[in-house]
Design an enzyme around this catalytic site. Sequence first.
Site, PDB file in Angstrom:
ATOM      1  N   CYS A   1       0.579  24.561 -34.045  1.00 23.99           N
ATOM      2  CA  CYS A   1      -0.718  25.156 -33.688  1.00 23.99           C
ATOM      3  C   CYS A   1      -1.555  25.440 -34.931  1.00 23.99           C
ATOM      4  O   CYS A   1      -2.782  25.290 -34.920  1.00 23.99           O
ATOM      5  CB  CYS A   1      -0.523  26.475 -32.945  1.00 23.99           C
ATOM      6  SG  CYS A   1       0.423  26.308 -31.449  1.00 23.99           S
TER       7      CYS A   1
HETATM    8  C1  BEZ Z   1       4.282  25.064 -32.685  1.00 23.96           C
HETATM    9  O1  BEZ Z   1       3.134  25.348 -32.382  1.00 23.96           O
HETATM   10  O2  BEZ Z   1       4.552  24.712 -33.787  1.00 23.96           O
HETATM   11  C2  BEZ Z   1       5.376  25.105 -31.666  1.00 23.96           C
HETATM   12  C3  BEZ Z   1       5.375  26.082 -30.690  1.00 23.96           C
HETATM   13  C4  BEZ Z   1       6.410  26.111 -29.763  1.00 23.96           C
HETATM   14  C5  BEZ Z   1       7.407  25.155 -29.837  1.00 23.96           C
HETATM   15  C6  BEZ Z   1       7.383  24.163 -30.809  1.00 23.96           C
HETATM   16  C7  BEZ Z   1       6.366  24.142 -31.738  1.00 23.96           C
END
Ligand code: BEZ
Length: 213
Positions: A46
């Site tokens: 994100c």
């Molecule tokens: C991320 O945003 O990096 C993420 C969030 C939940 C699971 C895997 C990656």
Amino acid sequence: MSTIRLGDEAPNFTAQSSEGEINFHNWLGDSWGILFSHPADYTPVCTTELGTAAKYKAEFDKRSVKVVALSVDGVDSHHGWIKDINETQNTTVNFPIIADEDRKIATLYDMIHPNADSKLTIRSVFVIGSDKEVKLTITYPASTGRNFDELLRVIDSLQLTAYHKVATPANWNNGDDCVIVPSVANEDIPTLFPKGHTEVKPYLRLTPQPNLN
Ligand code: BEZ
């Protein structure tokens, strides 16, 4: 939970965000919009996505598209995370992040898929037209970051096909030839498409992209 389908009016909501309270429809005004959800603050994928979205602002502006992100954490958490995004992604977040702690909007937009994760939102994308209609939805799992070039590509197609009687073929990119929609009669082609056309088959008629000089 509601299922949102293409052509539906994008459900309106009022929510707190990193840029204050937002009434979604008022905030959109006459612009197109992208609403995209994130599993949580301070997560690695994100962080790269929000940094990338910020860097694409000029491209979104060119297309009259306003961007708003959503994450199920609170405003204070968003502010701290934005500092990290700016620092690590070498940018300045230039759009609001909705604080959806009670998951009201995530539920309204069906952004929680319980068989994938019972609490966190998946990576939803909703592209909303200037008429507030949902024009496109894409759903990615948490493990796959979005491709923002693809988002620009589909917005180019959506905005082109909203105003011209064409559709865009496989792997189309802005500037490529377009397909004339089947409802256009052959006799109307010269008026509608003065740049000419090629009839590959009676049902497959190509024309140069009509909104380019
Ligand atoms: C991320 O945003 O990096 C993420 C969030 C939940 C699971 C895997 C990656």
